[in-house]
Design an enzyme around this catalytic site. Structure first.
Site, PDB file in Angstrom:
ATOM      1  N   ASP A  67     109.206  64.241  -8.112  1.00 38.76           N
ATOM      2  CA  ASP A  67     108.842  65.446  -7.526  1.00 38.76           C
ATOM      3  C   ASP A  67     108.206  65.083  -5.717  1.00 38.76           C
ATOM      4  O   ASP A  67     107.463  64.390  -5.724  1.00 38.76           O
ATOM      5  CB  ASP A  67     107.520  66.720  -7.858  1.00 38.76           C
ATOM      6  CG  ASP A  67     107.108  65.411  -8.992  1.00 38.76           C
ATOM      7  OD1 ASP A  67     106.127  64.927  -8.315  1.00 38.76           O
ATOM      8  OD2 ASP A  67     106.550  65.746 -10.072  1.00 38.76           O
ATOM      9  N   ASN A 136      98.170  71.817 -19.256  1.00 43.89           N
ATOM     10  CA  ASN A 136      98.960  73.183 -19.402  1.00 43.89           C
ATOM     11  C   ASN A 136     100.337  72.610 -20.092  1.00 43.89           C
ATOM     12  O   ASN A 136     101.019  73.218 -20.727  1.00 43.89           O
ATOM     13  CB  ASN A 136      99.466  73.865 -18.873  1.00 43.89           C
ATOM     14  CG  ASN A 136      99.968  73.005 -17.765  1.00 43.89           C
ATOM     15  OD1 ASN A 136     100.645  72.558 -17.379  1.00 43.89           O
ATOM     16  ND2 ASN A 136     100.472  74.337 -16.458  1.00 43.89           N
ATOM     17  N   HIS A 138     102.568  70.563 -18.883  1.00 45.68           N
ATOM     18  CA  HIS A 138     103.574  70.696 -17.341  1.00 45.68           C
ATOM     19  C   HIS A 138     104.051  69.156 -17.438  1.00 45.68           C
ATOM     20  O   HIS A 138     103.396  67.832 -17.596  1.00 45.68           O
ATOM     21  CB  HIS A 138     103.758  70.979 -16.511  1.00 45.68           C
ATOM     22  CG  HIS A 138     102.789  70.733 -15.673  1.00 45.68           C
ATOM     23  ND1 HIS A 138     101.166  70.687 -14.962  1.00 45.68           N
ATOM     24  CD2 HIS A 138     102.457  69.748 -14.797  1.00 45.68           C
ATOM     25  CE1 HIS A 138     100.598  70.022 -14.598  1.00 45.68           C
ATOM     26  NE2 HIS A 138     101.486  69.291 -14.275  1.00 45.68           N
ATOM     27  N   GLU A 143     106.399  73.891 -15.483  1.00 39.27           N
ATOM     28  CA  GLU A 143     105.534  74.327 -15.806  1.00 39.27           C
ATOM     29  C   GLU A 143     106.232  75.518 -17.199  1.00 39.27           C
ATOM     30  O   GLU A 143     107.239  75.607 -17.131  1.00 39.27           O
ATOM     31  CB  GLU A 143     105.009  75.635 -14.486  1.00 39.27           C
ATOM     32  CG  GLU A 143     104.112  74.874 -13.274  1.00 39.27           C
ATOM     33  CD  GLU A 143     103.036  74.090 -12.917  1.00 39.27           C
ATOM     34  OE1 GLU A 143     102.592  74.252 -14.681  1.00 39.27           O
ATOM     35  OE2 GLU A 143     103.365  74.192 -12.653  1.00 39.27           O
TER      36      GLU A 143
END
Length: 531
Positions: A67, A136, A138, A143
């Site tokens: 990314d 979380n 990801h 996400e």
């Protein structure tokens, strides 16, 4: 999903580097999918050293990065172009033309994403994909979302991720709000996947990943459908051993709670309450000693007194507006949470004791005074920090003076101290009673002596008990009317009387009442549960 647990971050990094090295040994022209962030840095450092020593060769390898922020220029020190150059590419013999990172300044993100997918496909697909995992869940910048994009795409970052990544920037406003990332489908096309997780802050998501179902709420759970995924984590990420501390006026209890909420170790030391700093250092030193023997990811502390905005004030301890959690964090270096000791006991009983099958309980601690802990929907209710001081509800206007400054507080009539005072007064007024005989024989009055007189069918002891039960029941019924709990749990030395107390009380209350099961362990278990 195969699991490899390492003792620490360095060992985790070595294990990951070994897998990369093995991949390149078997296939020198491997296509590597690479990740950024703090987690893989240790692995990159080891790979760089191995390359320098001739133990691994990147000359034929290709890489595709997972990314990149958007928008961000490649020369920005927070870009992933810059990160990869600083942490790996400049230290190994990979050819620059064989490294591929998404363009964070492209004008057409759709075209950039399609081009990236095409290059991966033309290279034969990714042989080994390295991933980190966010708090979380990801992976990359995929996400949690009801609909996960399968292909490389532009995405909005969540507040959780922006906050977590702000540590790399001067301030949170500088963190880009978008990123371009490989999609879940692109990641799953890799022939082998290595997922890295390090640190206590990743424990919760690692536990959810290993024990939970496949869900878009935790994008990393999608890796469970892959045929060759390895999760490598350090002990802090895998383990949830926590220290529970129960501060008392005479001793301090310490316990270790494991991932199953089992108390696997406990000990106590005498309380040295000469001054605030001595007491805090005493607690910190014992915690650090335990941290050497166990993989601790947090400390919970139960203390007497009031807690307001992080400040602890206790009448029987040298805490006068003390930032106890902050001080202990400074001395131990790990997360510390502090709560009232009665609240901790309630949390312990609701988790592992008499209330473990109930969602809503009120625990009443009967001792020198009366304390309380309130559990609503399995969560501790603290109000602004000191909720649960139920001993100071007024049961008699203008009644007995209380040290809190009020008159007629419930604890002045229904605490263990109040019962002992009532029994002593009755004994002295009826010197022909069994109660008086036991009182004189022992030279003192206490709960044990009183209930011995009750069990001997002493009429005077029965009279005191009836009056005491009436007062205790009045308060319990008031509490039940306010909170409508599944049950009330009683704790404290007086509950050792068992049915002698519980049977007559149950006839006068409108709620189910149980006696606490954990006894002296409730406080340390509940304190550990704060983490």
């Amino acid at each position: 999903m195969r699991l490899i647990i390492c003792d620490n971050y360095q060992e985790m990094s070595k294990a990951a580097a070994k897998l990369v090295s093995s991949q390149l040994t078997v296939k020198p022209d491997s296509v590597l999918g690479l990740a950024t962030g703090s987690t893989p840095v240790g692995m990159y450092n080891i790979l760089a050293e191995m390359c320098k020593n001739g133990d691994v060769d990147f000359s034929e390898a290709k890489s595709f990065n997972l990314d990149e922020y958007y928008p961000i220029s490649s020369d920005n020190s927070q870009s992933y172009h810059y990160f990869m150059q600083e942490n790996l590419f400049s230290k190994i013999n990979i050819k620059p033309e064989n490294t591929h990172i998404l363009n964070g300044m492209c004008k057409d993100t759709d075209a950039e994403c399609k081009s990236f997918e095409k290059m991966i496909s033309e290279s034969g697909g990714i042989d080994l994909q390295i991933l980190g995992i966010g708090q979380n869940g990801h992976i990359g910048f995929n996400e949690p979302d009801a609909n996960l994009n399968p292909n490389t795409h532009l995405t909005d970052l969540t507040e959780n991720t922006i906050s977590a990544n702000s540590r790399f920037f001067d301030n949170i406003d500088e963190v880009p709000k978008q990123a371009i990332t490989m999609g879940i489908g692109t990641i799953l096309k890799a022939k082998k996947i290595v997922l890295l997780a390090s640190g206590a802050e990743k424990h919760k998501v690692v536990k959810q990943l290993l024990e939970g179902k496949i869900t878009t709420d935790i994008p990393a759970s999608m890796l469970k459908v892959h045929s060759d995924t390895v999760l490598i984590c350090d002990r802090a990420a895998y383990s949830s051993e926590r220290i529970g501390v129960d501060i008392g006026g005479t001793d301090i209890k310490f316990g270790i709670l494991n991932d199953k909420n089992e108390l696997i170790h406990k000990e106590s030391i005498p309380t040295i309450a000469s001054d605030e700093q001595t007491l805090i250092s005493q607690i910190a030193n014992k915690c650090k000693e335990l941290m050497q023997a166990y993989s601790i990811n947090g400390i919970g502390v139960g203390t007497p007194g009031l807690i307001e905005k992080g400040r602890v004030t206790a009448s029987n301890l040298p805490f006068k507006g003390t930032f106890l959690a902050k001080e202990l964090e400074r001395l131990t270096g790990i997360s510390v949470r502090v709560a009232n000791d009665a609240n901790c006991a309630a949390l312990g009983e609701s988790t592992a004791g008499a209330g473990r099958n109930s969602r809503n309980i009120v625990m009443i601690t009967i001792g020198t005074g009366i304390g309380g802990g309130i559990i609503i929907n399995n969560k501790l209710y603290e109000g602004k920090g000191s909720a649960g001081e139920i001993g100071h509800i007024i049961v008699e206007k203008g009644g007995i003076q209380c040290p809190c400054g009020q008159r007629g507080c419930w604890e002045r009539y229904s605490s263990a101290s109040a019962l002992v005072d009532m029994a002593k007064k009755r004994a002295e007024e009826h010197k022909d009673s069994v109660l008086y005989s036991l009182y004189k024989e022992n030279g003192k009055m206490n709960g044990k002596i009183f209930f011995e007189a009750v069990n001997r069918n002493c009429p005077d002891a029965k009279t005191v008990l009836d009056e005491y039960i009436e007062r205790l029941a009045d308060g319990i019924n008031s509490i039940a009317n306010i909170f409508e709990p599944d049950m009330i749990i009683l704790s404290g030395g007086i509950t050792n009387a068992g049915d002698s107390l519980l049977t007559p009380l149950s006839k006068k209350v409108n709620v189910t009442v149980h006696i606490a099961q954990l006894k002296n362990d409730a406080g340390i278990i509940g304190a550990a549960m704060l983490q």
